[in-house]
Design an enzyme around this catalytic site. Structure first.
Site, PDB file in Angstrom:
ATOM      1  N   ASP A   1      35.450   8.982 -78.089  1.00 26.83           N
ATOM      2  CA  ASP A   1      36.600   8.419 -78.774  1.00 26.83           C
ATOM      3  C   ASP A   1      36.093   7.386 -79.789  1.00 26.83           C
ATOM      4  O   ASP A   1      35.440   6.412 -79.414  1.00 26.83           O
ATOM      5  CB  ASP A   1      37.473   7.717 -77.711  1.00 26.83           C
ATOM      6  CG  ASP A   1      38.935   7.806 -78.016  1.00 26.83           C
ATOM      7  OD1 ASP A   1      39.303   7.701 -79.193  1.00 26.83           O
ATOM      8  OD2 ASP A   1      39.725   7.952 -77.056  1.00 26.83           O
TER       9      ASP A   1
ATOM     10  N   ASP B   1      40.537   8.049 -83.147  1.00 29.50           N
ATOM     11  CA  ASP B   1      41.750   7.296 -82.817  1.00 29.50           C
ATOM     12  C   ASP B   1      42.537   6.956 -84.089  1.00 29.50           C
ATOM     13  O   ASP B   1      41.947   6.502 -85.083  1.00 29.50           O
ATOM     14  CB  ASP B   1      41.287   6.000 -82.131  1.00 29.50           C
ATOM     15  CG  ASP B   1      42.419   5.204 -81.525  1.00 29.50           C
ATOM     16  OD1 ASP B   1      43.051   5.713 -80.587  1.00 29.50           O
ATOM     17  OD2 ASP B   1      42.666   4.078 -81.995  1.00 29.50           O
TER      18      ASP B   1
ATOM     19  N   GLU C   1      43.648  11.884 -83.954  1.00 26.22           N
ATOM     20  CA  GLU C   1      44.969  11.462 -83.490  1.00 26.22           C
ATOM     21  C   GLU C   1      45.766  11.047 -84.715  1.00 26.22           C
ATOM     22  O   GLU C   1      45.402  10.097 -85.413  1.00 26.22           O
ATOM     23  CB  GLU C   1      44.851  10.277 -82.529  1.00 26.22           C
ATOM     24  CG  GLU C   1      46.208   9.911 -81.956  1.00 26.22           C
ATOM     25  CD  GLU C   1      46.275   8.504 -81.386  1.00 26.22           C
ATOM     26  OE1 GLU C   1      47.103   8.274 -80.499  1.00 26.22           O
ATOM     27  OE2 GLU C   1      45.504   7.624 -81.826  1.00 26.22           O
TER      28      GLU C   1
HETATM   29  C1  GLC Z   1      45.669   5.178 -80.023  1.00 19.83           C
HETATM   30  C2  GLC Z   1      45.192   5.163 -78.599  1.00 19.83           C
HETATM   31  C3  GLC Z   1      45.908   4.072 -77.883  1.00 19.83           C
HETATM   32  C4  GLC Z   1      45.558   2.763 -78.546  1.00 19.83           C
HETATM   33  C5  GLC Z   1      45.857   2.813 -80.043  1.00 19.83           C
HETATM   34  C6  GLC Z   1      45.208   1.688 -80.763  1.00 19.83           C
HETATM   35  O1  GLC Z   1      47.005   5.483 -80.145  1.00 19.83           O
HETATM   36  O2  GLC Z   1      45.379   6.406 -78.026  1.00 19.83           O
HETATM   37  O3  GLC Z   1      45.609   4.031 -76.522  1.00 19.83           O
HETATM   38  O4  GLC Z   1      46.290   1.737 -77.974  1.00 19.83           O
HETATM   39  O5  GLC Z   1      45.371   3.974 -80.640  1.00 19.83           O
HETATM   40  O6  GLC Z   1      43.828   1.860 -80.810  1.00 19.83           O
END
Ligand code: GLC
Length: 576
Positions: A106, A213, A265
């Protein structure tokens, strides 16, 4: 390097592989400190290999003050001692590879922790590092030292202003998430250099995949200004920003990861953008997560306002993204659960283990699995999903840990909700629902730790746990094993086209689609209905077809006069 991992191409990675997400903090604790760790994961690799997954996505285990459970990184290229050592990491990579599994890391490159050396050096006055962050003067500030008001009305994702005043800088800094997570400035080439270096560092240690992320938030709008309304609309403005594709292409090229298993993401994203992120011709990423299908139970679009899932809307979103990504040559990551989401079984099926809203948790879990695995894209499993884990059973706000939950509890109370209402919203929507410790056994602390778990273990571990399910005929785990094997052995599921089907007017809560490759055809029929219903078998084109490859309830409902009867939460995968 093991050939099995090494010879996978980008194409086969995405379509034939199954990714398993490990929330490191909650997976397996090897040293009794109540937190999961890297050696804990290594000790469970046989369990994962037996399930049949190809990649293990590990959530951040880098040094971090843990304000956001590791998504606030203070050193990108090290292991937080609470999770183990770099040697533990190397051992995990090697042991996973021996079992044919790759490690996907990640990468949290949109923001750092405010404890990161870069931010600290910025605070200490080094201009080079001040240029790493997004700093602004306050609105109406009378000059240096006077904060004035936040520069814009932007609201951060976790609730509250997206700006934090920093007296040592005499400026406000932007944070789209927690105030301890300053966003970095990707317009600065030095920042982009650093980030490519981080990815290269881990690639050289044997990592074969990356999850990025909130990567679609890295390119901020040219003009940072007020947005209409309460300020939360800034997220749509920041998402898929003006230079995001350029930055991603550069990152991928410079870190040499084109063709590896990569997933982004994408928060508040759009279809066209995701096509561009994931069409192989663009040389950006392999797969993208979008979240529109998980907002179908947000009343008026608000996560904290509860309603039952709107299945008609769910079907519309899934078909739009499935058929749309297909048309544009993109690739969806397929998922219901992750560490930011409540558990899908509870969400779609209700809170009880059996009977509630008509179907048992097992039927709901299996139905969701069929629906996800039969779609076009790359399936993801979140730890415990393969066991049927449910939401947490916490009854007081103190039992919750997550910063987002606590912020929003406070915001709900300030907005006039009663304590009971606010708690109900947190119980349903807290990210902690997905973060409870993995349920290994029916014993103490579900076998997760011999110490005190950092987050309480749900009582239902006596019923839902790996020890009881592995090898048990008909269990959720064995169902997943079968489904994974079927998916990996099926060309039509990997490469077939997808088309959503009309289920007839008697079945508004049934989602059905076909996958077709050459003369091969499969149909998935998934009932999200808590009551029995009938679908029009003719319009699904299943009247003359036979082979039920997988079903939630065992056997098939009745087919009479062109109508197929489905039981509550029944799903079928049929080869036609
Ligand atoms: C993403 C992650 C989450 C985190 C956010 C900020 O959405 O999955 O867990 O809080 O990013 O990094």
């Amino acid at each position: 390097m093991d050939e099995k991992v090494n010879t996978m191409t980008a194409q086969s990675n995405n379509k034939n592989s199954v990714v398993y997400e490990i929330y490191v903090k909650s997976f397996c604790d090897s040293d009794g400190d109540g937190l999961g760790d890297l050696p804990g994961i290594t000790s469970k690799l046989d369990y994962l290999a037996n399930l049949g997954v190809d990649y293990l996505w590990l959530t951040p285990f880098y040094p971090s003050p843990q304000r956001d459970n590791g998504y606030d990184v203070s050193d990108y290229c090290a292991v937080d001692p609470r999770y183990g050592t770099m040697e533990d990491f190397d051992e995990l990579v090697a042991a996973a590879r021996e079992r044919g599994m790759g490690i996907m890391l990640d990468m949290v490159l949109c923001h750092t922790s405010n404890q990161h050396e870069w931010f600290q050096r910025a605070l200490a006055g080094e201009e080079r590092y001040q240029r790493y962050y997004i700093l602004r003067d306050g609105k109406g500030s009378m000059g240096p030292g006077d904060p004035g008001e936040p520069p814009t009305n932007w609201q951060c994702v976790f609730g509250g202003s997206a700006w934090e005043w920093e007296p040592r800088l005499g400026k406000w800094y932007l944070h789209m998430h927690d105030s301890s997570q300053p966003d970095v400035d990707w317009t600065n080439p030095d920042v982009r250099d650093e980030m490519a270096g981080v990815v290269r560092f881990w690639k050289e240690r044997g990592v074969t995949g990356f999850r990025f992320d909130v990567i679609n938030l890295i390119s901020k709008p040219e003009v940072i200004d007020d947005v209409p309304g309460d300020g939360s609309a800034c997220r749509a403005l920041v998402a898929d920003g003006p230079h995001v594709h350029e930055y991603l292409k550069e990152l991928v090229e410079r870190s040499g990861i084109d063709g590896m298993a990569t997933v982004g993401e994408m928060a508040s994203t759009g279809l066209e953008s995701c096509i561009c992120y994931t069409n192989p011709d663009e040389h950006e990423l392999g797969m993208s997560f979008s979240f529109h299908h998980l907002k179908v139970d947000y009343k008026d679009g608000s996560k904290w306002r509860l309603m039952d899932p709107d299945i008609v809307q769910l079907r519309r979103v899934l078909s739009e993204w499935q058929e749309g990504m297909q048309a544009g040559g993109g690739c969806n990551a397929l998922f219901w659960c992750n560490h930011d989401q409540p558990r899908a079984i509870t969400r779609f099926g209700g809170t009880g283990l059996e009977g509630e809203r008509g179907g048992s948790w097992e039927h709901v879990g299996k139905m969701l699995a069929i629906c996800s695995f039969a779609m076009r894209g790359a399936p993801y499993i979140f730890q415990g999903e393969e066991l049927g884990m449910t939401n947490a059973d916490y009854t007081s706000i103190e039992q919750f840990d997550d910063v987002e939950s606590h912020n929003n509890y406070r915001i709900l109370l300030e907005g006039g909700s009663s304590q009971e209402e606010a708690l109900r919203a947190i119980q349903a929507r807290s990210r902690d629902n997905g973060r409870t410790p993995m349920q290994w056994t029916a014993g103490e602390n579900a076998g997760f730790t011999c110490g005190t778990p950092w987050l309480a273990v749900p009582a239902n571990h006596v019923r839902i746990n790996a020890e009881d399910e592995v090898g048990a005929k008909g269990s959720m785990y064995e169902f997943y094993r079968e489904l994974i094997a079927l998916r990996k052995g099926s060309e039509v599921l990997a490469d077939g086209t997808v088309r959503f089907l009309d289920t007839g007017s008697g079945a508004p809560k049934v989602i059905a689609f076909e996958r077709v490759l050459g003369s091969e055809r499969m149909v998935a029929i998934c009932s999200f209905d808590s009551e029995g219903c009938t679908v029009d078998a003719d319009s699904l084109g299943i009247a003359v077809c036979g082979d039920v490859l997988l079903s939630t309830h065992g056997g098939v409902g009745k087919l009479a006069d062109g109508a197929l009867a489905l039981r509550p939460y029944e799903a079928l995968l049929i080869a036609c």
